[in-house]
Design a protein around this motif. Structure first.
Motif: not given
Length: 274
Positions: A96-105
């Motif tokens: 999750l730190k490596k890729y930008n997948f937008g807001p995290l829930i």
């Protein structure tokens, strides 16, 4: 025109019975009009009666799933569910730190509806210390919130205090679900926003045992709505309404805690008009 359609990602475990985990997430996301991708962290043998067995996915395969999605799709929002053990939690955090997948829930799944423990004590610590600081929103129930903070909840003032502590741990926004509270007539969810504003969401309790996957469903719905451009408050309100209707208009499947009716629609929806 490539990748112009809202795309979301669920990072969680499977449920062979189809009521919770990744199946519930994908069904919800599909009904809410977004395209759902997935990273499978663990596989369970599970039905409405409980969890019979579980097996984590190898770290390398989790990494490869993340890379495959990042190399092709344009994820606008993502969510986590059951993450199994410390190694898997750390693997998810790293990606999750490596890729930008937008807001995290973050739905901090710890115990299944039937009582089976789905997250080890060491893994809970890593969720608290490493995953929560990445979260745009955390959606714990009362037992999960108490486990993460070490605090107890007896009344509404306690709920507010616990929500503030979850913010201090790094979560920007908090949706603390009140379904486990003792009130028999209604359930009160508490929302604490990043800017300090808050609100209570109250709904009458529905007399049914078919509530398997409610936490997965509301967090998946919120993820979908954020990907569609709604504000955090709008997404939470839609998520609350949607999950209420999935319970109200229930279906009978299995012999235990049955699944929700993910086919329901929220009044005013125009899914095809996204």
């Amino acid at each position: 025109m490539i990748n112009d359609y809202p795309q979301v990602l669920t990072i969680a475990g499977t449920d062979s019975g189809g009521g919770a985990g990744i199946p519930a997430d994908v069904k919800t996301m599909q009904m809410r009009g977004v395209y759902a991708a997935m990273v499978v962290v663990a596989v369970t043998a599970q039905n409405t009666l409980g969890v019979q067995d579980a097996m984590p996915v190898p770290e390398k395969l989790i990494d490869e799933q993340f890379a495959s999605i990042a190399n092709d799709l344009k994820i606008r929002a993502c969510k986590t569910g059951m993450l199994a053990d410390p190694l898997r939690v750390r693997t998810v955090v790293r990606n999750l730190k490596k890729y930008n997948f937008g807001p995290l829930i973050v739905d901090p799944v710890m115990v299944a509806k039937g009582g089976a423990k789905l997250l080890s004590d060491d893994a809970i610590t890593i969720v608290r210390d490493e995953l929560l600081p990445l979260a745009s929103l955390i959606t714990p129930n009362i037992p999960e919130a108490c486990e993460l903070t070490g605090m107890t909840i007896k009344d509404k003032n306690d709920i507010k205090s616990v929500a503030k502590e979850l913010q201090k741990l790094g979560a920007k926004n908090v949706l603390l679900k009140g379904g486990h509270a003792q009130n028999k007539d209604h359930a009160d969810d508490y929302v604490l926003f990043e800017d300090g504003n808050d609100l209570w969401l109250t709904a009458p309790r529905i007399n049914t045992k078919n509530t398997h996957g409610t936490g997965d469903t509301i967090s998946a719905c919120i993820t979908a709505e954020i990907a569609k451009g709604h504000s955090m408050e709008q997404a939470i309100m839609i998520g609350k309404t949607y999950v209420e209707k999935t319970i109200q208009k229930g279906i009978n499947v299995g012999h235990g805690h049955g699944p929700l009716n993910h086919w329901v629609k929220v009044e005013g929806d125009d899914i095809n008009g996204i």
